[in-house]
Design a protein around this motif. Structure first.
Motif, PDB file in Angstrom:
ATOM      1  N   ILE A  29     -41.508 -75.685   2.467  1.00 21.17           N
ATOM      2  CA  ILE A  29     -42.958 -75.749   2.690  1.00 21.17           C
ATOM      3  C   ILE A  29     -43.258 -76.651   3.880  1.00 21.17           C
ATOM      4  O   ILE A  29     -44.082 -76.315   4.744  1.00 21.17           O
ATOM      5  CB  ILE A  29     -43.663 -76.243   1.413  1.00 21.17           C
ATOM      6  N   ALA A  30     -42.589 -77.803   3.946  1.00 21.38           N
ATOM      7  CA  ALA A  30     -42.777 -78.707   5.088  1.00 21.38           C
ATOM      8  C   ALA A  30     -42.402 -78.001   6.385  1.00 21.38           C
ATOM      9  O   ALA A  30     -43.115 -78.106   7.398  1.00 21.38           O
ATOM     10  CB  ALA A  30     -41.925 -79.964   4.892  1.00 21.38           C
ATOM     11  N   HIS A  31     -41.311 -77.284   6.372  1.00 20.39           N
ATOM     12  CA  HIS A  31     -40.858 -76.534   7.544  1.00 20.39           C
ATOM     13  C   HIS A  31     -41.904 -75.522   7.994  1.00 20.39           C
ATOM     14  O   HIS A  31     -42.205 -75.399   9.187  1.00 20.39           O
ATOM     15  CB  HIS A  31     -39.539 -75.837   7.193  1.00 20.39           C
ATOM     16  N   ALA A  32     -42.504 -74.804   7.038  1.00 22.53           N
ATOM     17  CA  ALA A  32     -43.501 -73.783   7.378  1.00 22.53           C
ATOM     18  C   ALA A  32     -44.703 -74.414   8.076  1.00 22.53           C
ATOM     19  O   ALA A  32     -45.191 -73.887   9.084  1.00 22.53           O
ATOM     20  CB  ALA A  32     -43.949 -73.053   6.114  1.00 22.53           C
ATOM     21  N   VAL A 155     -38.389 -70.210   1.748  1.00 20.21           N
ATOM     22  CA  VAL A 155     -39.731 -70.196   2.346  1.00 20.21           C
ATOM     23  C   VAL A 155     -39.739 -69.656   3.776  1.00 20.21           C
ATOM     24  O   VAL A 155     -40.592 -68.835   4.120  1.00 20.21           O
ATOM     25  CB  VAL A 155     -40.360 -71.604   2.286  1.00 20.21           C
ATOM     26  N   PRO A 156     -38.791 -70.063   4.657  1.00 18.06           N
ATOM     27  CA  PRO A 156     -38.865 -69.564   6.032  1.00 18.06           C
ATOM     28  C   PRO A 156     -38.766 -68.046   6.138  1.00 18.06           C
ATOM     29  O   PRO A 156     -39.368 -67.448   7.032  1.00 18.06           O
ATOM     30  CB  PRO A 156     -37.667 -70.252   6.713  1.00 18.06           C
ATOM     31  N   ALA A 157     -38.033 -67.404   5.236  1.00 22.63           N
ATOM     32  CA  ALA A 157     -37.826 -65.962   5.330  1.00 22.63           C
ATOM     33  C   ALA A 157     -38.843 -65.149   4.539  1.00 22.63           C
ATOM     34  O   ALA A 157     -38.952 -63.938   4.732  1.00 22.63           O
ATOM     35  CB  ALA A 157     -36.414 -65.612   4.842  1.00 22.63           C
ATOM     36  N   LYS A 186     -47.861 -65.615   7.162  1.00 22.50           N
ATOM     37  CA  LYS A 186     -47.516 -65.025   5.881  1.00 22.50           C
ATOM     38  C   LYS A 186     -48.710 -64.235   5.330  1.00 22.50           C
ATOM     39  O   LYS A 186     -49.771 -64.191   5.952  1.00 22.50           O
ATOM     40  CB  LYS A 186     -47.069 -66.113   4.903  1.00 22.50           C
ATOM     41  N   ILE A 187     -48.526 -63.601   4.194  1.00 16.73           N
ATOM     42  CA  ILE A 187     -49.555 -62.765   3.588  1.00 16.73           C
ATOM     43  C   ILE A 187     -49.933 -63.348   2.238  1.00 16.73           C
ATOM     44  O   ILE A 187     -49.067 -63.697   1.426  1.00 16.73           O
ATOM     45  CB  ILE A 187     -49.056 -61.318   3.422  1.00 16.73           C
ATOM     46  N   ALA A 188     -51.237 -63.460   1.991  1.00 23.73           N
ATOM     47  CA  ALA A 188     -51.726 -64.010   0.736  1.00 23.73           C
ATOM     48  C   ALA A 188     -51.933 -62.917  -0.304  1.00 23.73           C
ATOM     49  O   ALA A 188     -52.463 -61.852   0.003  1.00 23.73           O
ATOM     50  CB  ALA A 188     -53.041 -64.748   0.963  1.00 23.73           C
ATOM     51  N   VAL A 189     -51.490 -63.192  -1.512  1.00 24.40           N
ATOM     52  CA  VAL A 189     -51.841 -62.393  -2.678  1.00 24.40           C
ATOM     53  C   VAL A 189     -52.650 -63.309  -3.586  1.00 24.40           C
ATOM     54  O   VAL A 189     -52.142 -64.336  -4.048  1.00 24.40           O
ATOM     55  CB  VAL A 189     -50.586 -61.877  -3.416  1.00 24.40           C
TER      56      VAL A 189
END
Length: 292
Positions: A29-32, A155-157, A186-189
């Protein structure tokens, strides 16, 4: 060293982001958010864990550069990363994401500790994969500023973030979470708070049935996974995914779902036995597959 200018997507992100817990998920998450251009603070329980969190984020940032996914230099991105052992450092954060293990008592304590240091308008989120967001919010002072942001491993992928809306989550916050997700590429659901949400409920159901098939001798793990990869175009089979997630994590979610949704989510004995033997998947070196 001067940090580079934020990426164009940073305009849609909180400028200052905190992550409570720097394990595999927290580091991801930090990376994102680093790649999105935010200033990121990771808080861990002690100096050794904080150092390990920094190393995880550093490795993944180098990997992103090698794949051509990093705008600017590794050094510039890491200049926006800070690690700490003091939750009081969250005082200047606009968003804090909790990413501690999937245990209600542990999460409540972590969320309360973080909230006690946040400014009144800051947003607090949980990366929970199955626990009730409404229930977690009931332990907080500002439940309207709280929601679920369920990132996926690795998370990165992963292209998905599940935005979980609690009973008291503000409508404007949901809109903001959609914008943050888009800014992260990214895409939200968006789902309402319910046991297992959408992703864990479906993913665990498939995984448990696959484990039962192994238990009953229907087919080997590799063949079961290939049936889903080749027949249904799943990128990874349910058993290999279980190894990546962690068999102990799968077991904990299944037990929670069984307690809330009924016996169809009762964990197979094979899963319980493997966890008892320490066969937790990739992180332990073996699960349904061997990981060297």
């Amino acid at each position: 060293m001067t940090a580079p200018s934020p990426s164009p997507s940073a305009a849609s992100l909180p400028g200052t982001v905190g992550v409570l817990g720097g394990g595999r998920m927290g580091a991801g998450i930090a990376h994102a958010f680093l790649l999105g251009g935010a200033d990121v603070l990771v808080v861990e329980r002690d100096a050794a864990a904080a150092a390990a969190a920094r190393e995880r984020v550093t490795r993944s940032t180098h990997a992103s550069q090698e794949r051509g996914l990093l705008a600017g230099s590794v050094e510039g991105a890491l200049a926006r990363l800070r690690v700490s052992v003091d939750a009081a450092d969250f005082a200047d954060r606009r968003l804090v994401v909790e990413a501690v293990p999937e245990d209600r008592a542990l999460k409540v304590a972590a969320l309360q500790r973080a909230e006690s240091h946040l400014r009144p308008d800051a947003v607090l989120a949980s990366n929970t994969s199955s626990l009730s967001v409404t229930d977690l919010a009931s332990a907080l002072q500002r439940p309207e500023n709280f929601l679920g942001l369920h990132f996926f491993n690795p998370v990165p992928a992963s292209d998905l973030i599940e935005v979980v809306v609690g009973e008291r989550t503000g409508a404007e916050l949901v809109d903001a979470a959609r914008a943050w997700t888009e800014a992260l590429g990214k895409i939200a659901v968006v789902v309402r708070d319910a046991p297992g949400f959408a992703s864990s409920r479906l993913g665990v159901a498939i995984a448990l049935e696959a484990i039962r098939m192994v238990e009953e001798g229907v087919a080997a793990p590799e063949d079961i996974d290939n049936a889903m990869v080749l027949g249904y175009r799943h990128p990874t089979g349910p058993l290999r995914t279980t190894d990546l997630v962690g068999l102990d994590v799968r077991l904990g979610i299944a037990e929670h779902l069984a307690s809330t949704l009924g016996p169809r989510f009762e964990p197979p004995q094979l899963l319980r036995d493997k966890v008892a033997r320490g066969e937790l998947g990739r992180k332990s070196g073996s699960g349904f597959f061997g990981w060297s």
